[in-house]
Scaffold this active site. Structure first.
Site, short mmCIF file in Angstrom:
data_model
loop_
_atom_site.label_atom_id
_atom_site.label_comp_id
_atom_site.label_asym_id
_atom_site.label_seq_id
_atom_site.Cartn_x
_atom_site.Cartn_y
_atom_site.Cartn_z
N ASN A 15 0.83 -1.21 0.00
CA ASN A 15 0.00 0.00 0.00
C ASN A 15 0.87 1.26 0.00
O ASN A 15 0.54 2.24 -0.67
CB ASN A 15 -0.94 0.01 1.22
CG ASN A 15 -2.20 -0.81 0.96
OD1 ASN A 15 -3.04 -0.43 0.16
ND2 ASN A 15 -2.31 -1.95 1.64
N MET A 91 1.32 -3.05 12.24
CA MET A 91 0.72 -4.15 12.98
C MET A 91 0.60 -3.93 14.48
O MET A 91 0.33 -4.87 15.23
CB MET A 91 1.51 -5.44 12.70
CG MET A 91 1.51 -5.85 11.23
SD MET A 91 -0.15 -5.94 10.51
CE MET A 91 -0.75 -7.44 11.28
N ARG A 92 0.78 -2.70 14.93
CA ARG A 92 0.63 -2.41 16.36
C ARG A 92 -0.56 -1.49 16.59
O ARG A 92 -0.83 -0.63 15.75
CB ARG A 92 1.86 -1.71 16.92
CG ARG A 92 3.04 -2.60 17.02
CD ARG A 92 4.27 -1.84 17.48
NE ARG A 92 5.39 -2.75 17.45
CZ ARG A 92 5.67 -3.61 18.44
NH1 ARG A 92 4.97 -3.58 19.55
NH2 ARG A 92 6.67 -4.45 18.32
N ASN A 107 -6.33 4.32 8.74
CA ASN A 107 -5.86 2.95 8.53
C ASN A 107 -6.72 2.30 7.45
O ASN A 107 -7.86 2.69 7.24
CB ASN A 107 -6.03 2.16 9.84
CG ASN A 107 -5.53 0.73 9.73
OD1 ASN A 107 -4.47 0.48 9.15
ND2 ASN A 107 -6.30 -0.21 10.25
N HIS A 109 -8.20 -1.44 6.29
CA HIS A 109 -8.43 -2.78 6.85
C HIS A 109 -9.15 -3.65 5.81
O HIS A 109 -10.10 -3.19 5.18
CB HIS A 109 -9.27 -2.67 8.12
CG HIS A 109 -9.50 -3.99 8.78
ND1 HIS A 109 -8.54 -4.59 9.58
CD2 HIS A 109 -10.53 -4.87 8.70
CE1 HIS A 109 -8.99 -5.77 9.97
NE2 HIS A 109 -10.20 -5.96 9.46
C1 GRF Z 1 -3.26 -4.89 3.97
O1 GRF Z 1 -4.07 -5.99 3.68
C2 GRF Z 1 -3.99 -3.90 4.82
O2 GRF Z 1 -5.37 -3.90 4.61
C3 GRF Z 1 -3.71 -4.37 6.22
O3 GRF Z 1 -2.40 -4.88 6.18
C4 GRF Z 1 -2.08 -5.26 4.85
C5 GRF Z 1 -0.84 -4.49 4.51
O4 GRF Z 1 -0.28 -4.87 3.31
N1 GRF Z 1 -3.86 -3.30 7.17
P1 GRF Z 1 0.94 -4.06 2.71
O5 GRF Z 1 2.06 -4.09 3.75
O6 GRF Z 1 0.49 -2.67 2.41
O7 GRF Z 1 1.31 -4.84 1.48
#
Ligand code: GRF
Length: 195
Positions: A15, A91-92, A107, A109
């Site tokens: 992303n 991830m936190r 964020n 999701h």
């Molecule tokens: C994505 O699926 C997002 O929705 C979630 O974590 C993943 C991150 O993927 N929060 P990346 O690191 O952007 O490839």
């Protein structure tokens, strides 16, 4: 004027990469001030280096407490003073009230929240036999994936034969939706103060 953002990511950073590419192609009116990661092995760091974006890797184990760790993040944010903090696979859970009160944070999701919060959203939706899942972009508060929703998009996952296929399919939509929502925030078409 371009929206100044800091990106927080823990992993592969797809992303993050999608946002960079949209900025380059001028479909996202933003400027990335820095990347902050809690994982010194995150592929997002390579993406930052390739694009000459300042990057900061902090390791939780180098700090005596979560508070100290988040204080360091707060110091970094204060140094860059972004208009918006963008979580992209961070991830936190951010617990620092100072960070949450001082900065607007969004964020993305991979489910239609409030369905399937947490780290296994795609697998949970697949195992539940959902035909439609999707993605949610929301403001971040102290809850887990529970802040005000600013954008949702349905994705038909009925053709997916595994949880991995669900993840890949939703991710391809994330890569368009996240830069587009950031662009709308930049242009004032989405007003975060309304949420
Ligand atoms: C994505 O699926 C997002 O929705 C979630 O974590 C993943 C991150 O993927 N929060 P990346 O690191 O952007 O490839």
């Amino acid at each position: 004027m371009a929206l100044k953002i800091c990106v927080l990511a823990s992993g592969r950073g797809s992303n993050f990469s999608a946002i960079i590419n949209s900025i380059k192609s001028k479909t996202c009116d933003a400027q990335i001030l820095c990347l902050i990661t809690d994982n010194s092995f995150a592929a997002a760091l390579d993406i930052a280096a390739q694009n000459k974006i300042p990057a900061h890797a902090l390791s939780r184990k180098d700090f005596a407490s979560s508070e100290d760790f988040e204080n360091e993040i707060l110091l970094l944010l204060d140094k860059y003073s972004p208009d918006l903090v963008v979580l992209a696979g961070y991830m936190r859970i951010i617990r620092s009230k100072q960070i949450l009160q001082k900065y607007k944070i969004i964020n993305i999701h991979p489910s239609l929240l409030p369905k399937y919060p947490g780290a296994q959203a795609q697998k949970d939706a697949f195992l539940a036999g959902e035909k439609i899942s999707g993605l949610t972009i929301h403001l971040v508060d102290e809850s887990l994936d529970g802040g005000p929703i600013i954008y949702q998009q349905e994705v038909n996952i009925s053709d997916c034969k595994s949880a991995d296929e669900v993840s890949d399919k939703i991710l391809s939509f994330e890569h368009k939706a996240y830069p587009s929502v950031i662009d709308k925030i930049s242009k004032g078409e989405i007003k975060l103060s309304n949420y």
